[in-house]
Scaffold this active site. Sequence first.
Site, short mmCIF file in Angstrom:
data_model
loop_
_atom_site.label_atom_id
_atom_site.label_comp_id
_atom_site.label_asym_id
_atom_site.label_seq_id
_atom_site.Cartn_x
_atom_site.Cartn_y
_atom_site.Cartn_z
N PHE A 78 44.88 33.67 40.56
CA PHE A 78 43.49 34.07 40.27
C PHE A 78 43.12 33.56 39.07
CE2 PHE A 78 39.75 36.46 40.65
CZ PHE A 78 39.49 36.67 39.39
N ASN A 79 43.71 33.75 37.76
CA ASN A 79 43.23 33.22 36.37
C ASN A 79 42.88 31.79 36.21
OD1 ASN A 79 43.23 36.09 35.37
ND2 ASN A 79 45.14 35.71 34.31
N ASN A 115 38.22 39.77 36.81
CA ASN A 115 38.57 40.67 37.52
C ASN A 115 37.23 41.12 38.32
OD1 ASN A 115 41.46 40.65 38.26
ND2 ASN A 115 41.55 41.69 35.91
N HIS A 136 51.17 41.98 35.96
CA HIS A 136 51.26 40.60 35.29
C HIS A 136 51.03 40.62 33.94
CE1 HIS A 136 50.62 39.49 39.60
NE2 HIS A 136 49.62 40.19 39.71
N ASP A 137 49.95 41.13 33.58
CA ASP A 137 49.47 40.84 32.06
C ASP A 137 50.36 41.27 31.12
OD1 ASP A 137 45.86 41.18 33.07
OD2 ASP A 137 47.41 39.21 33.22
N ASP A 143 40.44 40.19 30.92
CA ASP A 143 39.42 40.65 31.65
C ASP A 143 39.60 41.98 32.56
OD1 ASP A 143 40.28 38.93 35.22
OD2 ASP A 143 41.51 39.75 33.22
N ASP A 173 45.45 44.24 32.46
CA ASP A 173 45.00 43.95 31.16
C ASP A 173 45.05 45.13 30.34
OD1 ASP A 173 43.46 42.37 33.46
OD2 ASP A 173 43.27 41.00 31.70
N THR A 178 44.77 36.57 29.33
CA THR A 178 45.19 37.31 30.45
C THR A 178 44.14 37.45 31.67
OG1 THR A 178 44.55 39.51 30.02
CG2 THR A 178 46.76 38.60 29.15
#
Length: 310
Positions: free
Chosen positions: A165-166, A40, A239-240, A11, A16, A124
């Site tokens: 979030f994800n 996102n 993160h991703d 996203d 990402d 992700t």
Amino acid sequence: MEKTKIILDCDPGHDDAVAITLAANSPCIDLLGITVVAGNQTLENTRRNALNVVQWLGVDVPVYAGCGRPMIREKITAGDIHGATGLDGPVFPELKRKLEPEHAVDYIIRTLLASQGDITMVTTGPMTNLAMAMRMEPRIVEKIRRIVLMGGSYTNGNVTPAAEFNIIADADAAYVCFTSGRPITMIGLDVTRKVLCYPEIVERMGRVGNRASRLFVDLMAHFCKTQKEVFGWEGGPLHDPVTIAYLIDPGVITTKPMNTQIDIRSVQSYGRTNCDFFGYLHLSPTADVAIDIDADRFWDIVEAGLRNYG
Ligand code: RIB
Ligand code: CA
């Protein structure tokens, strides 16, 4: 060395975009396709962002648009972090790359069914596309080699105290995936918050001096600013890309098998990944949960990934 075949469901989203960068030109990874989901930002934004990234990088990877909203709950986005476009910061030339005509869920089903069971699904963003594919065509489940996701946390969340979030963005989709029975590597906030993109890291990656490095610097200029505004951190947690770094060099993280269940019932802890770290429940593990990361090794992987663009 045989490349790891993956479909990257994402996203975009600043982090990402870095995950796409690391995967698209890695000698270790065969990026079969990018599938995009709302997360996102809205799907209209995330699909455009994915096309802009692959066009900027000059990589020939097909992009498929997927689900524009979660399976059941109302849609949430993260404009406070990623901006109104979902990829605020970088300025891209006129977008000429086009989406594939096939829906992402159909692409996932078709590709997995035709495979030898050797494709890793990397997610992700919210897991809507993968969960919908599993429900539409259950025969794909056994064809998934492994699910590697950025999501969840065995400690604290980043949307609520309980949820990341994800997962909370489509907890039902996460529930479908985590109850599928397939091998799962869960890369959560517990480790991604240990790879904060401090200014010296941005400067280091900027010295690579190619298209990928320029994109990285422009992405981080926005991402780190908003992370500081929202969380007070000097560097944004990247993160991703940890999902891709793990596929390139599995030893970069430490995992622990845990029974992990998605809370889709409670109010206060809705969207939590309940990871049984100490085995209280005496239930079989359902995920390999990342509990630590070698940050120096991770940043070396990121730099090497940027250098793959000449
Ligand atoms: O919680 C962090 C995750 O949510 C990352 O994947 C970020 O891109 C957003 O999707
Ligand atoms: Ca994401």
